[in-house]
Design a protein around this motif. Structure first.
Motif, PDB file in Angstrom:
ATOM      1  N   MET A   1     -35.730   1.993   4.154  1.00 29.83           N
ATOM      2  CA  MET A   1     -35.687   1.365   5.773  1.00 29.83           C
ATOM      3  C   MET A   1     -36.858   0.499   5.495  1.00 29.83           C
ATOM      4  N   PRO A   2     -37.136  -0.300   6.515  1.00 32.58           N
ATOM      5  CA  PRO A   2     -38.743  -0.817   6.474  1.00 32.58           C
ATOM      6  C   PRO A   2     -39.302   0.200   7.134  1.00 32.58           C
ATOM      7  N   PHE A   3     -40.626  -0.038   7.194  1.00 31.68           N
ATOM      8  CA  PHE A   3     -41.524   0.545   7.080  1.00 31.68           C
ATOM      9  C   PHE A   3     -42.219   0.876   9.224  1.00 31.68           C
ATOM     10  N   PHE A   4     -42.181  -0.392   9.153  1.00 27.21           N
ATOM     11  CA  PHE A   4     -42.471  -0.858  10.523  1.00 27.21           C
ATOM     12  C   PHE A   4     -41.514  -1.980  11.047  1.00 27.21           C
ATOM     13  N   PRO A   5     -40.859  -2.190  11.862  1.00 26.27           N
ATOM     14  CA  PRO A   5     -40.834  -1.188  12.800  1.00 26.27           C
ATOM     15  C   PRO A   5     -39.899   0.752  12.835  1.00 26.27           C
ATOM     16  N   ASP A   6     -38.864   0.328  11.937  1.00 25.40           N
ATOM     17  CA  ASP A   6     -37.926   1.635  11.955  1.00 25.40           C
ATOM     18  C   ASP A   6     -38.565   2.361  11.643  1.00 25.40           C
ATOM     19  N   TYR A   7     -39.261   3.312  10.983  1.00 29.51           N
ATOM     20  CA  TYR A   7     -39.176   4.723  10.450  1.00 29.51           C
ATOM     21  C   TYR A   7     -40.526   4.508  11.563  1.00 29.51           C
ATOM     22  N   ILE A   8     -41.396   3.702  11.667  1.00 29.89           N
ATOM     23  CA  ILE A   8     -41.929   4.105  12.720  1.00 29.89           C
ATOM     24  C   ILE A   8     -41.936   5.173  14.330  1.00 29.89           C
ATOM     25  N   LEU A   9     -41.129   4.253  14.695  1.00 32.03           N
ATOM     26  CA  LEU A   9     -39.988   4.552  16.027  1.00 32.03           C
ATOM     27  C   LEU A   9     -39.631   5.928  16.044  1.00 32.03           C
ATOM     28  N   ARG A  10     -38.972   6.209  14.570  1.00 28.95           N
ATOM     29  CA  ARG A  10     -38.110   8.082  14.016  1.00 28.95           C
ATOM     30  C   ARG A  10     -39.588   8.714  14.076  1.00 28.95           C
ATOM     31  N   ASP A  11     -40.800   8.312  13.651  1.00 27.10           N
ATOM     32  CA  ASP A  11     -41.911   8.784  13.033  1.00 27.10           C
ATOM     33  C   ASP A  11     -42.659   9.291  15.096  1.00 27.10           C
TER      34      ASP A  11
ATOM     35  N   VAL B   1     -50.286   8.791  -0.837  1.00 27.76           N
ATOM     36  CA  VAL B   1     -49.376   8.647  -0.358  1.00 27.76           C
ATOM     37  C   VAL B   1     -48.748   7.417   0.226  1.00 27.76           C
ATOM     38  N   GLN B   2     -49.739   6.206   0.004  1.00 26.43           N
ATOM     39  CA  GLN B   2     -49.260   5.324   0.757  1.00 26.43           C
ATOM     40  C   GLN B   2     -49.476   4.779  -0.451  1.00 26.43           C
ATOM     41  N   ARG B   3     -50.249   4.772  -1.784  1.00 29.62           N
ATOM     42  CA  ARG B   3     -50.682   3.733  -2.867  1.00 29.62           C
ATOM     43  C   ARG B   3     -49.069   4.647  -3.699  1.00 29.62           C
ATOM     44  N   GLN B   4     -48.397   5.432  -3.848  1.00 32.60           N
ATOM     45  CA  GLN B   4     -47.525   6.040  -4.823  1.00 32.60           C
ATOM     46  C   GLN B   4     -46.040   5.756  -4.089  1.00 32.60           C
ATOM     47  N   GLY B   5     -45.817   5.579  -2.289  1.00 38.40           N
ATOM     48  CA  GLY B   5     -44.975   5.419  -1.740  1.00 38.40           C
ATOM     49  C   GLY B   5     -44.232   7.249  -1.848  1.00 38.40           C
ATOM     50  N   MET B   6     -43.426   7.242  -1.353  1.00 39.09           N
ATOM     51  CA  MET B   6     -42.134   8.629  -0.586  1.00 39.09           C
ATOM     52  C   MET B   6     -41.859   8.211  -1.866  1.00 39.09           C
ATOM     53  N   SER B   7     -41.721   9.826  -2.507  1.00 38.63           N
ATOM     54  CA  SER B   7     -41.185  10.887  -3.597  1.00 38.63           C
ATOM     55  C   SER B   7     -39.116  10.729  -3.072  1.00 38.63           C
ATOM     56  N   VAL B   8     -38.495  10.692  -3.722  1.00 45.53           N
ATOM     57  CA  VAL B   8     -37.395  10.697  -3.593  1.00 45.53           C
ATOM     58  C   VAL B   8     -36.563  11.935  -4.575  1.00 45.53           C
ATOM     59  N   PRO B   9     -35.829  13.154  -3.514  1.00 44.90           N
ATOM     60  CA  PRO B   9     -35.585  13.560  -4.464  1.00 44.90           C
ATOM     61  C   PRO B   9     -34.732  13.922  -6.176  1.00 44.90           C
TER      62      PRO B   9
ATOM     63  N   ILE C   1     -33.827   5.915   1.857  1.00 41.49           N
ATOM     64  CA  ILE C   1     -32.723   6.865   2.819  1.00 41.49           C
ATOM     65  C   ILE C   1     -31.996   7.241   1.680  1.00 41.49           C
ATOM     66  N   HIS C   2     -31.183   8.339   2.082  1.00 38.89           N
ATOM     67  CA  HIS C   2     -31.192   9.927   1.440  1.00 38.89           C
ATOM     68  C   HIS C   2     -30.993  10.909   2.417  1.00 38.89           C
ATOM     69  N   ALA C   3     -29.762  11.778   1.503  1.00 40.24           N
ATOM     70  CA  ALA C   3     -30.107  12.695   2.647  1.00 40.24           C
ATOM     71  C   ALA C   3     -30.550  13.546   3.534  1.00 40.24           C
ATOM     72  N   GLN C   4     -31.885  13.424   2.375  1.00 46.14           N
ATOM     73  CA  GLN C   4     -32.919  14.790   2.667  1.00 46.14           C
ATOM     74  C   GLN C   4     -33.896  13.531   2.753  1.00 46.14           C
ATOM     75  N   LYS C   5     -33.956  12.597   4.083  1.00 47.95           N
ATOM     76  CA  LYS C   5     -35.182  12.307   4.326  1.00 47.95           C
ATOM     77  C   LYS C   5     -35.544  11.920   5.776  1.00 47.95           C
ATOM     78  N   LEU C   6     -34.660  13.310   6.062  1.00 43.47           N
ATOM     79  CA  LEU C   6     -35.546  13.885   7.809  1.00 43.47           C
ATOM     80  C   LEU C   6     -36.616  15.214   7.046  1.00 43.47           C
ATOM     81  N   TRP C   7     -36.763  15.699   6.043  1.00 42.40           N
ATOM     82  CA  TRP C   7     -37.610  16.406   5.552  1.00 42.40           C
ATOM     83  C   TRP C   7     -38.896  15.346   5.479  1.00 42.40           C
TER      84      TRP C   7
END
Lengths: 140, 361, 428
Positions: free
Chosen positions: B234-244, B210-218, B31-37
């Motif tokens: 934030m947990p991928f499931f269910p938080d991020y999934i719901l937003r996705d 992407v799964q192996r390395q996770g999300m990059s941070v600016p 979670i950070h300022a650029q997470k919307l991308w």
């Protein structure tokens, strides 16, 4: 019912209805339409019983009319019903067993050849086949 | 829910899903300022799935011959129930997919997510972008109407400007010297078999990375961390999934709105012997390139202008592929403003020339 | 002696055979020398008028059937020198001219029994017909400038009429007639019945006509040329009262309608009053109406004239109908482009266009009432087409509304999701 369960209920209903809104059109799409396939090459013109000897009927072939004729001898012939003179729709004259165009009195015989009048070319002939009860007319 | 957990248990007994379950439970999104991308990648994937599904449905009725292609599309939209809906979704989703792919690429570029260790993810992604453009170009011909026929004619003739391999390349693309039914067959094979197979492999690799390395941070965010501080996740499931899923729903809404207010036309059946319609131009995603080539003078320093233009675009594409290897500073975790500026200029150029290209017609 | 008998069996028949062929060759040679006699001499002459005919015989239909110079000219073909060949005793008559031409040709061509052997379907009354024609009558009164058989069919190198190289083949007839009738010099001195000089513009006029275009550009051999209206052997201008019948031979429907109209009593020259005789141009709706370019206005220029009123009404009717067809076609085009099924509507439009053609035919009865009947049928069809088109547009609007509704449903789910997410956030 507390707010969370209410929200979950709405969400569940929302997802289900989204699923239904996708599944229903796809299911209807998968069912083959009545007209079978694009009518560029062939069309079911009529049922065999509809056309009696020494009579004819007009049918739709793509966006142009076609004429299905059963000769006095019982043979089936099909032509494009577009007169080769000025594109009027021709009709069948049972008293003389000829194809006639009312616009300028063009006459064709049952082979599509011009007998008299202004048409410069014979009528386009189409191939007739019978599939069970259906008469199928296709481009030659 | 009880049913799903019973199915999962049944599978777990046989396939030992414990590491998969652990992975899903532990997977987090920073979670950070650029997470919307972050959502752009998911939207691109979603739209690609929509294309595959609607494309397969269209495949049931489409006929890839110059004599029947137009009529089969007409059949789909007039005779097949909801055919108009499937066709509209496929045509609009194609445009949205390419828009999302470009947005995803630019966001990754500006956030320098391509830097070590994610170079391969970037390379596979750029090639996926090229594949999407190929999908767009090949699919555009399939309805075989006037616009698509002439757009293909103009588009394939531009490849002839490449030195040495240009003319044979044009013949290869067209299946002959002119755009004919042979071109249609070839583009059809590209669109439904060759490109999907290649895209599946590349997409699989891309997602695996992407799964192996996770999300990059600016870089900026990382540098702002105090020593020992870890970024909140934030947990991928269910938080991020719901937003996705939320973003996907917005994409669906956009699709529905476009299909309702700007339904795709049938056009007139292609006639090879008709005159090229005035103001013929490709779809918007090729417009900037097309208009640039139009504006180039016929000769620059003795060399053919069009050839130089095509070579320049080829060079730009090559540079795009190797960006991670060019950006040493980002690999070291330092900001690289030079590349950022270059990226901004490229973005401005593309948007500006697309707009200019539209207004010129 | 068996060898001698054997030899005799072989040699004797061989000798007989040779002798027979020898005889055959001899008689063929005689026949050849018979023809060759005229040709051999004339071909070598320096005067082109005398050496051209034998050269022209190549492909001549008479020659193909075994006829030769003496059959028309008389004389002795076997003679080797001129006086004997041109012997009057042998029937030599020189170059037939004037009435002699008719006599020479008719000797065979009016003999039914003879013609039966060569061309059983061919008529044998050409000479009799010719006698009734203007050409024949003038020839009988001593005018040798008029056309005779050879003027149109040629003398040497005569071809069947259905041979495209024949001057009497349909596409060549106009030029053949025009050879005399278009030449001011040749036609000098001839006058019309009312005393005015005979015009020579007919060929030029005809070449501007639709009939000429149909014949030469569309290869429609049924299109009329000079002989179809004027007759071939009995060539004469059609009488004024019979013009409707002449044009009506092909244009039957128009002739029938015209015969019921007021103009049939009034017009002196029937169809020709509006359509001209030779320069028959492509007609258009512009000919009908009250403006100065119309044909009607040349007689009906007074607003109180019932003819003026009728022509205005008829033109308005047809224009209204055409406009209706265009707008319906536009509607169907839009609907088709939007992806709706329009096959039945396109068929109906065809029917409407058929009515337009029929309306233009009906107009020749010059009765606005009957014209409105046909146009009325057409407008009814168009109304049906417009209805179907508008229904399709309504269906498109319905789909748009349906998608709008689905948008609302999607937005509801989006709002619920937002709340759910916020709820989850609040928890953690």
């Amino acid at each position: 019912m507390n707010r969370r369960r209410f929200l979950d209920g709405i969400l569940g209903a929302g997802f289900t209805s989204t699923l239904a809104a996708i599944v229903y059109p796809v299911w209807r799409y998968l069912i083959p339409p009545v007209s079978g396939e694009p009518a560029t090459q062939s069309v079911v013109a009529a049922r065999a019983a509809e056309v009696k000897a020494n009579s004819a009927l007009l049918f739709k072939f793509g966006s142009k009319p076609g004429l299905l004729v059963r000769t006095p001898e019982g043979e089936l012939q099909a032509f494009s019903a577009v007169c080769t003179h000025l594109q009027c729709t021709v009709q069948y004259k049972a008293d003389t067993s000829q194809i006639w165009c009312a616009c300028h009195n063009g006459l064709y015989d049952l082979a599509g050849n011009v007998v008299s009048g202004p048409p410069p070319r014979p009528l386009e002939r189409l191939t007739v086949n019978q599939r069970g009860d259906d008469i199928v007319v296709s481009r030659t | 829910m009880a049913l799903t957990s019973r199915i999962v248990e049944w599978l777990d007994e046989r396939l030992n899903l414990s590491d998969v379950r652990h992975f899903i439970q532990e997977k987090g999104v920073p979670i950070h300022a650029q997470k919307l991308w972050y959502y752009l990648g998911g939207v691109t994937l979603f739209l690609f799935m929509v294309q595959v599904a609607s494309g397969i449905l269209l495949l049931l009725y489409y006929r890839p011959s110059s004599a029947e292609a137009y009529e089969s599309v007409q059949f789909i939209v007039t005779q097949v129930e909801f055919g108009w809906l499937i066709r509209n979704i496929h045509s609009w989703s194609a445009n949205l997919l390419i828009l999302a792919a470009f947005a995803h690429m630019f966001s990754v570029f500006f956030l320098k997510a391509y830097r070590k260790p994610r170079e391969l993810t970037w390379v596979s992604g750029v090639f996926l972008l090229f594949l999407m453009l190929g999908f767009g170009f090949s699919g555009y011909l399939l309805p075989w109407n006037e616009l698509s026929f002439f757009a293909t004619k103009v588009g394939t003739s531009i490849t002839g400007a490449v030195p040495v391999i240009g003319p044979p390349l044009v013949r290869f693309l067209r299946g002959g010297d002119d755009v004919t039914g042979a071109t249609l067959s070839r583009f059809y094979a590209l669109h439904v078999a060759i490109l999907p197979a290649t895209a599946t492999i590349l997409l699989g690799l891309h997602l695996l990375f992407v799964q192996r390395q996770g999300m990059s941070v600016p870089i900026k965010t990382l540098r702002a961390l105090k020593p020992g501080e870890r970024l909140k996740e934030m947990p991928f499931f269910p938080d991020y999934i719901l937003r996705d899923v939320l973003v996907w729903y917005i994409a669906i809404a956009t699709l529905a709105a476009l299909a309702a207010f700007y339904p795709w036309e049938l056009g007139r059946k292609a006639d090879a012997f008709a005159a090229v319609p005035a103001g013929i131009r490709p779809e918007w995603y090729f417009l900037a390139m097309f208009h640039t080539l139009k504006l180039l003078p016929s000769h620059i320093m003795g060399l053919e202008g069009e050839m130089l233009g095509v070579l320049a675009f080829g060079l730009a594409a090559a540079v795009l592929v190797i960006v991670p290897f060019l950006d040493r500073r980002a690999s070291r975790g330092e900001p690289s403003p030079a590349l950022t500026v270059l990226g901004v200029l490229a973005l401005i150029y593309m948007i500006a020339f697309t707009i200019i290209g539209y207004m010129a017609a | 002696m068996t060898w001698f008998r054997g030899l005799a069996c072989v040699v004797f028949p061989a000798v007989v055979m040779l002798a027979c062929t020898g005889v055959g060759t001899a008689s063929a040679q005689t026949a050849q020398t018979a023809a060759n006699g005229c040709v051999a001499c004339h071909a070598s002459l320096s005067d082109a008028r005398l050496s051209a005919p034998p050269a022209a015989l190549q492909g001549d239909v008479h020659q193909t059937h075994g006829f030769s110079c003496v059959d028309c000219h008389g004389g002795d073909a076997s003679a080797a020198e001129k006086v004997a060949a041109h012997s009057a005793a042998k029937g030599y008559r020189g170059k037939p001219a004037g009435k002699d031409v008719i006599t020479v040709c008719a000797r065979c061509h009016s003999d039914a029994e003879l013609m039966h052997k060569f061309a059983p379907r061919q008529r044998v009354d050409q000479a009799a017909e010719y006698a009734t024609s203007v050409h024949g009558k003038r020839l009988a009164s001593g005018d040798t400038q008029v056309a005779t058989c050879i003027s149109c069919h040629g003398a040497h190198g005569v071809r069947l009429v259905n041979d495209a190289k024949s001057p009497a083949f349909p596409t060549n007839v106009a030029a053949t007639c025009g050879g005399c009738h278009a030449s001011a010099e040749h036609m000098k001195g001839y006058t019309l019945p009312d005393g005015k000089p005979l015009p020579t513009s007919q060929l030029a006029d005809y070449q501007r006509s639709v009939h000429h275009a149909a014949l030469t550009k569309n290869n429609d051999l049924s299109a009329p040329t000079c002989n179809d209206c004027h007759g071939n052997h009995g060539a004469a201008p059609p009488g004024v009262s019979s013009l409707t019948t002449v044009c009506g031979t092909c244009h039957t429907v128009f002739a029938t309608k015209f015969a019921t109209s007021v103009h049939a009593q009034i017009f002196e020259r029937a169809c020709i009053e509006c359509h001209s005789n030779h320069a028959v141009l492509q007609p258009s709706d512009e000919m009908l109406g009250t403006s100065s370019q119309t044909v009607c206005a040349s007689c009906h220029s007074d607003k109180d004239d019932p003819g003026y009123v009728a022509s205005a009404k008829m033109r308005a009717s047809i224009d209204r109908f055409k406009h209706g067809i265009d707008s319906s076609a536009n509607l169907i085009g839009r609907v088709k482009n939007a992806g709706m099924e329009v096959g039945d509507d396109e068929l109906a439009l065809n029917e409407a266009r058929t009515r337009l053609v029929l309306a233009r035919t009906e107009m020749h009865a010059f009765d606005p009432g009957s014209l409105d009947g046909v146009v009325g049928e057409g407008m009814k069809i168009l109304a049906g087409v417009d209805q179907a088109g508008n229904r399709s547009l309504a269906e498109l609007a319905y789909r748009r509304r349906g998608l709008f509704v689905s948008l609302a449903a999607i937005l509801l789910v989006v709002i619920a999701l937002v709340f759910k997410i916020k709820g989850l956030e609040a928890k953690s």
